[in-house]
Design a protein around this motif. Structure first.
Motif, mmCIF file in Angstrom:
data_model
loop_
_atom_site.group_PDB
_atom_site.id
_atom_site.type_symbol
_atom_site.label_atom_id
_atom_site.label_comp_id
_atom_site.label_asym_id
_atom_site.label_seq_id
_atom_site.Cartn_x
_atom_site.Cartn_y
_atom_site.Cartn_z
ATOM 1 N N GLN A 131 2.797 5.964 -3.059
ATOM 2 C CA GLN A 131 3.918 6.691 -3.662
ATOM 3 C C GLN A 131 3.792 6.742 -5.179
ATOM 4 O OE1 GLN A 131 7.358 4.651 -2.044
ATOM 5 N NE2 GLN A 131 7.320 5.839 -0.153
ATOM 6 N N ALA A 132 3.108 5.762 -5.746
ATOM 7 C CA ALA A 132 2.869 5.733 -7.194
ATOM 8 C C ALA A 132 1.622 6.528 -7.578
ATOM 9 C CB ALA A 132 2.735 4.289 -7.665
ATOM 10 N N ASN A 133 0.979 7.141 -6.583
ATOM 11 C CA ASN A 133 -0.237 7.949 -6.786
ATOM 12 C C ASN A 133 -1.419 7.129 -7.293
ATOM 13 O OD1 ASN A 133 0.906 10.474 -5.984
ATOM 14 N ND2 ASN A 133 1.919 10.616 -7.987
ATOM 15 N N LEU A 134 -1.464 5.863 -6.930
ATOM 16 C CA LEU A 134 -2.600 5.019 -7.280
ATOM 17 C C LEU A 134 -3.693 5.102 -6.222
ATOM 18 C CD1 LEU A 134 -0.790 1.828 -8.628
ATOM 19 C CD2 LEU A 134 -1.678 3.779 -9.921
ATOM 20 N N ALA A 138 -3.531 8.918 0.840
ATOM 21 C CA ALA A 138 -3.172 8.534 2.207
ATOM 22 C C ALA A 138 -4.362 7.950 2.961
ATOM 23 C CB ALA A 138 -2.614 9.746 2.954
ATOM 24 N N ALA A 139 -5.558 8.502 2.716
ATOM 25 C CA ALA A 139 -6.752 7.995 3.402
ATOM 26 C C ALA A 139 -7.062 6.569 2.965
ATOM 27 C CB ALA A 139 -7.941 8.911 3.110
ATOM 28 N N GLN A 140 -6.907 6.289 1.663
ATOM 29 C CA GLN A 140 -7.153 4.936 1.156
ATOM 30 C C GLN A 140 -6.097 3.964 1.682
ATOM 31 O OE1 GLN A 140 -7.155 6.260 -2.951
ATOM 32 N NE2 GLN A 140 -9.286 5.608 -3.214
ATOM 33 N N GLU A 141 -4.858 4.424 1.745
ATOM 34 C CA GLU A 141 -3.793 3.585 2.295
ATOM 35 C C GLU A 141 -4.117 3.207 3.735
ATOM 36 O OE1 GLU A 141 1.043 3.825 3.174
ATOM 37 O OE2 GLU A 141 -0.127 5.653 2.875
ATOM 38 N N HIS A 142 -4.529 4.196 4.519
ATOM 39 C CA HIS A 142 -4.862 3.946 5.926
ATOM 40 C C HIS A 142 -6.029 2.969 6.044
ATOM 41 C CE1 HIS A 142 -5.285 4.743 10.206
ATOM 42 N NE2 HIS A 142 -6.573 4.987 10.016
ATOM 43 N N ALA A 143 -7.061 3.164 5.217
ATOM 44 C CA ALA A 143 -8.238 2.294 5.266
ATOM 45 C C ALA A 143 -7.883 0.854 4.901
ATOM 46 C CB ALA A 143 -9.311 2.830 4.325
ATOM 47 N N LEU A 144 -7.049 0.688 3.871
ATOM 48 C CA LEU A 144 -6.634 -0.659 3.463
ATOM 49 C C LEU A 144 -5.815 -1.340 4.551
ATOM 50 C CD1 LEU A 144 -5.704 0.079 -0.252
ATOM 51 C CD2 LEU A 144 -7.432 -1.572 0.488
ATOM 52 N N ASN A 145 -4.902 -0.595 5.165
ATOM 53 C CA ASN A 145 -4.075 -1.171 6.220
ATOM 54 C C ASN A 145 -4.900 -1.517 7.458
ATOM 55 O OD1 ASN A 145 -1.740 -1.041 4.698
ATOM 56 N ND2 ASN A 145 -1.122 0.953 5.489
ATOM 57 N N GLU A 146 -5.903 -0.694 7.750
ATOM 58 C CA GLU A 146 -6.786 -0.999 8.878
ATOM 59 C C GLU A 146 -7.580 -2.276 8.606
ATOM 60 O OE1 GLU A 146 -9.347 2.230 10.062
ATOM 61 O OE2 GLU A 146 -7.993 2.649 11.736
ATOM 62 N N THR A 178 0.826 -1.207 0.000
ATOM 63 C CA THR A 178 0.000 0.000 0.000
ATOM 64 C C THR A 178 0.863 1.263 0.000
ATOM 65 O OG1 THR A 178 -0.203 -0.077 2.425
ATOM 66 C CG2 THR A 178 -1.951 -1.121 1.128
ATOM 67 N N LEU A 179 2.031 1.191 0.631
ATOM 68 C CA LEU A 179 2.949 2.335 0.607
ATOM 69 C C LEU A 179 3.413 2.593 -0.818
ATOM 70 C CD1 LEU A 179 4.746 4.491 1.923
ATOM 71 C CD2 LEU A 179 6.436 2.690 2.373
#
Length: 212
Positions: free
Chosen positions: A52-55, A58-66, A47-48
């Motif tokens: 970083q690839a702009n896919l 940050a909110a989506q990254e956090h939601a996926l990791n949660e 997800t990081l």
């Protein structure tokens, strides 16, 4: 309180020149099936890289990791599939660049990922016009892979495919699009593999001259 700011590690590189190649290059020095060095050590690395690839943002990254933290049993299998698709992409592009037949198993793996991606894709209207996009699915742990699979399909059916090359270093195997005029680029990066190769050649010449 520790005021030291931890520097975020960098997983994304634009050396490849195409989003799917950046993803492929999260693995290095491929041998047989898997890379000798894998930069996707965890799902959070995936997800990081995607952020970083702009896919994703940050909110989506956090939601996926949660979601991954809540569904720990799924994560190992998801990460294994993500790596499997990446490795298949590597071998497809590696074979294509070398002018040798693509293995059916690799193409089958990639086709499954592309079919899944296209099943979730949709047209979105932006200020620039229509673009292909994917709605946010925090409960779909593989969702950052969808635009990557679409990117691979686009490149494989593009005239730029003939420009795809593999780094000549026997310690790398990164894939990139050669934009040089005479199609002469040999290294993924001159400051890295290129300079290392020059240094090895210089050492060998010096060693040979000393031993004469």
């Amino acid at each position: 309180m520790d005021d030291q700011i931890t520097k975020e590690k960098s997983l994304y590189t634009d050396v490849g020149g195409w989003i799917c190649l950046s993803f492929v290059n999260t693995g290095s020095n491929y041998r047989e099936h898997a890379p000798e060095k894998d930069h996707l050590d965890s799902y959070s690395d995936f997800t990081l890289w995607a952020r970083q690839a702009n896919l994703i943002d940050a909110a989506q990254e956090h939601a996926l990791n949660e979601h991954a933290a809540i569904h720990e049993k799924e994560v190992a299998a998801v990460l294994a599939r993500v790596r499997s698709v990446r490795d298949a992409m590597h071998w497809v592009f590696s074979a294509t660049s070398a002018g040798i037949p693509v293995r059916k198993a690799d193409l089958d793996t990639l086709n499954v990922a592309i079919a899944k991606a296209m099943g979730h894709g949709r047209l979105e209207l932006t200020e620039k016009g229509f673009e292909w996009g994917w709605p946010a699915f925090p409960d779909e742990l593989e969702s950052p892979l969808w635009p990557v699979a679409k990117s691979a399909a686009d490149l494989l059916t593009s005239e730029k495919l003939e420009r795809v090359s593999e780094c000549a270093s026997d310690r790398c195997s990164w894939i990139f699009i050669d934009t040089s005029k005479n199609h002469s680029r040999r290294w993924c990066d001159m400051s890295g593999c290129g300079n290392s190769a020059k240094a090895r050649r210089h050492y060998e010449k010096k060693r040979v001259s000393v031993n004469k």
